[in-house]
Design a protein around this motif. Sequence first.
Motif, PDB file in Angstrom:
ATOM      1  N   CYS A   8      60.535  32.101  20.650  1.00 56.10           N
ATOM      2  CA  CYS A   8      61.811  32.533  20.044  1.00 56.10           C
ATOM      3  C   CYS A   8      63.016  31.847  20.675  1.00 56.10           C
ATOM      4  N   CYS A  21      58.149  36.543  27.696  1.00 58.51           N
ATOM      5  CA  CYS A  21      59.462  36.740  27.078  1.00 58.51           C
ATOM      6  C   CYS A  21      59.695  38.230  26.825  1.00 58.51           C
ATOM      7  N   ALA A  23      61.776  39.478  24.832  1.00 63.22           N
ATOM      8  CA  ALA A  23      62.087  39.725  23.421  1.00 63.22           C
ATOM      9  C   ALA A  23      60.840  39.692  22.542  1.00 63.22           C
TER      10      ALA A  23
HETATM   11 ZN   LIG Z   1      60.446  35.068  22.925  1.00 61.90          ZN
END
Ligand SMILES: [Zn+2]
Length: 403
Positions: A8, A21, A23
């Motif tokens: 991302c 990550c 997120a």
């Molecule tokens: Zn990510």
Amino acid sequence: MHQRCIECGATYDLHQRLLACAACGDLLEIVVEVRQSPDELKALWRERRMSNDPRDLSGVWRFREFLPGGYQRVVTLGEGNCPLVQGQRSAAWAGLRNLSFKHLGWNPTGCFKDLGMTTGVTEALAAGAQIVACASTGNTSGSMAAYAARAGMKARVFLPAGMVSLAKVAQSIDYGAELVEIDGNFDNALETMLASGDGEVYFLNSINPFRIEGQKTVVFELMTQLDWQPPDYIVCPGGNLGNSSAFGKALEEMKAHGLIEKVPRLIVVQAEGANPLARLWRKGSGELEPVSNPETVATAIRIGNPRSWKKAMRVLRFTQGMVLDVTDEEIGDAKEMIGRDGIGCEPASATTLAGLRKLVAENRIEPDASVVAILTGHVLKDPAYIIKRHQYVAAGAAEVSAH
Ligand SMILES: [Zn+2]
Ligand SMILES: *Cc1c(COP(=O)(O)O)cnc(C)c1O
């Protein structure tokens, strides 16, 4: 420099302690920023070979302009500095005229994992970790245990019970590691380790981007040995795919910074019984489908669910690379040839030569191409394999002559 998600694109501070990550959960990579010009860098790295500073003596930290920095203490055992060795008999056997081996088995603990552990354990120490952990088919654990011992940290290693070469288990014990044996294979051991986290333990599998940074220096060192004339091909075995990702990242960075013009094609060779990347490559697109019961004599690459497959696919596209698989029998034959060259390696490393022979036979590589094969582990890492294979051949021969 900072960390960035490969999926991302979310970014994080360089030394923020993350496994993945926040997120999207995918892997992180380190984005380097280098200011010096290519000529300045090449001169600097050459000069450092005359210095006795421990960081200059290390074949990893010598290239520190491309590594995460800001450390008070670097944990090093003088890793790297692995020679390029011509393999005449091996070359002839594969049908090549210009083949050399870069033998990473000649590292302090006998395999390339040391190159990523010097950077990974240095980061763990800076992060204040007291316990480091990894899942391993044997080599990661030995290497992590050695560097943890140097740093004064505790090492906890998760091993698939009964599937690790005794030499490698012995090595981990000798360096003082705590062994956790898992009923199952490497993939199960990795899952168990990841689920065991309590924030105290710092994980050092190759999903850790700081390990990839150390491993990528293989290609920097290789280019200095070749006076910055890239070969046509670089070949390496593929297990969890940290190595292939690291080599490709090095090539991306060198190209982007003007250190090389031509980009060598990266070839990844898997064992037929543990070949999820080769299958994905043949399919051409989509998601990796794990192999649920990976089987191969090359225990270091007996991995069905390689975590770094997306990174590997990206660098294979960038280098216009290739992926293939070879049988255990082909691995054994190739390993014998590497032995006849006076070099020797562990079974996983011999996939490189086995793969090359196949590619030449199928006209997918020109006999005149310049090729560097990366040997990943030392011949003494798996003595039981050698004994077993040769007893088998001897018994078979006796039977034939008796008839
Ligand atoms: Zn990510
Ligand atoms: C770890 C290891 C491999 C596999 O490397 P990946 O980065 O997991 O693909 C190959 N050979 C040897 C000897 C190893 O120890």
